[in-house]
Design an enzyme around this catalytic site. Structure first.
Site, mmCIF file in Angstrom:
data_model
loop_
_atom_site.group_PDB
_atom_site.id
_atom_site.type_symbol
_atom_site.label_atom_id
_atom_site.label_comp_id
_atom_site.label_asym_id
_atom_site.label_seq_id
_atom_site.Cartn_x
_atom_site.Cartn_y
_atom_site.Cartn_z
ATOM 1 N N LYS A 199 0.829 -1.102 -0.058
ATOM 2 C CA LYS A 199 0.109 -0.079 -0.040
ATOM 3 C C LYS A 199 0.640 1.194 -0.146
ATOM 4 C CE LYS A 199 -2.460 -0.397 3.710
ATOM 5 N NZ LYS A 199 -2.052 -1.828 4.270
ATOM 6 N N ARG B 62 10.926 -1.053 11.091
ATOM 7 C CA ARG B 62 9.873 -0.609 12.187
ATOM 8 C C ARG B 62 9.405 -1.736 13.208
ATOM 9 N NH1 ARG B 62 4.701 0.780 8.342
ATOM 10 N NH2 ARG B 62 3.799 -0.315 10.204
HETATM 11 P P1 AMP Z 1 0.338 0.937 8.718
HETATM 12 O O1 AMP Z 1 1.744 2.223 8.822
HETATM 13 O O2 AMP Z 1 -0.820 1.417 8.131
HETATM 14 O O3 AMP Z 1 0.851 -0.254 8.878
HETATM 15 O O4 AMP Z 1 -0.149 1.353 10.314
HETATM 16 C C1 AMP Z 1 0.932 0.953 11.666
HETATM 17 C C2 AMP Z 1 -0.118 0.920 12.918
HETATM 18 O O5 AMP Z 1 -0.887 2.283 13.155
HETATM 19 C C3 AMP Z 1 -1.218 -0.260 12.891
HETATM 20 O O6 AMP Z 1 -0.759 -1.485 12.969
HETATM 21 C C4 AMP Z 1 -2.215 0.552 13.961
HETATM 22 O O7 AMP Z 1 -1.764 0.083 15.158
HETATM 23 C C5 AMP Z 1 -2.116 1.808 13.600
HETATM 24 N N1 AMP Z 1 -2.910 2.268 12.649
HETATM 25 C C6 AMP Z 1 -2.924 3.088 11.413
HETATM 26 N N2 AMP Z 1 -3.981 3.155 10.590
HETATM 27 C C7 AMP Z 1 -5.142 2.687 11.458
HETATM 28 C C8 AMP Z 1 -6.384 2.841 11.302
HETATM 29 N N3 AMP Z 1 -6.853 3.253 10.318
HETATM 30 N N4 AMP Z 1 -7.020 2.344 12.305
HETATM 31 C C9 AMP Z 1 -6.513 2.074 13.545
HETATM 32 N N5 AMP Z 1 -5.203 2.099 13.573
HETATM 33 C C10 AMP Z 1 -4.376 2.255 12.796
#
Ligand code: AMP
Length: 217
Positions: free
Chosen positions: A14, A161
């Site tokens: 993504k 990360r």
């Molecule tokens: P990502 O970078 O999109 O993988 O997001 C990393 C972390 O941020 C996720 O594992 C969640 O803990 C939090 N997070 C990001 N976007 C959301 C969302 N739309 N709703 C809830 N938690 C989120």
């Protein structure tokens, strides 16, 4: 004006595709994950709470997430379109987004669903490195930087990360299956979803996305 959602599991690509599409359509990339990482880096009280949740692989509460996204979507640069990356992740978030878009006189044009099997996701997350400065994403196995662990763009040392460590990565994939996959049905009923094979090369995925949404490749 085009409003897109990039949808897929952690590790489905993504973020990488969001950067390419954001440049292609000249619309801002709105990543709630990046917004939360900024909040954590700011050291605020909310940042400390968010950090605890992110480390566990769970989702931040809908209330906090919707508030941060709404604030961003109301900023001026989103008037001519936006690309959501990592939002919505629950049905409640999707419903809140419907209301917000209607209030802003906008609509979601397409939901791009990147399909990648779980076994590939775990492998990709464990090799992923990110530039803390420009946020470009690399992969030690499939898309390494030119110089070992150094960003090609700005020379920053790349970081892994914390939530990509195997145990948390597996939990994030489970959370995706349980809480986020149901969001697809919400958009399928509105006929907005295009399914794209996310296992092929970065350029091929981008071309497939562009042609599936009817944009010139
Ligand atoms: P990502 O970078 O999109 O993988 O997001 C990393 C972390 O941020 C996720 O594992 C969640 O803990 C939090 N997070 C990001 N976007 C959301 C969302 N739309 N709703 C809830 N938690 C989120």
């Amino acid at each position: 004006m085009v409003n897109l959602i990039l949808f897929g599991a952690p590790g489905s690509g993504k973020g990488t595709q969001a950067q390419l599409l954001s440049a292609h359509f000249e619309i801002p990339q709105l990543s709630t994950g990046d917004m939360f990482r900024d909040e954590v880096a700011s050291g605020s009280e909310r940042g400390r709470e968010v950090e605890r949740i992110m480390r566990s692989g769970e989702l931040v509460t809908d209330q906090t997430t919707i508030a941060i996204l709404e604030h961003r979507l109301r900023q001026d640069d989103c008037r001519h379109g936006s690309l959501l990356d990592g939002f919505p992740r629950t049905v409640a978030q999707a419903q809140a987004l419907d209301r917000l878009m209607a209030a802003l006189g906008r609509r979601v044009d397409r939901v791009i669903h990147l399909q990648v099997p779980d076994s590939v996701l775990v492998e990709r997350l464990s090799g992923r490195l990110t530039c803390p400065t420009c946020r470009r994403v690399y992969n030690l196995d499939t898309a390494p930087p030119r110089q070992d662990r150094i960003c090609d763009v700005d020379g920053s040392p790349l970081q892994q990360r914390e939530d990509d460590l195997p145990e948390t990565a597996r939990r994030r994939i489970e959370v995706y299956q349980a809480q986020t996959v149901p969001v697809l049905a919400h958009y399928r009923s509105a006929n907005l979803v295009v399914d794209v094979d996310g296992t092929v090369g970065v350029g091929e995925v981008e071309d497939a996305i562009l042609s599936s949404i009817g944009a010139p490749v």
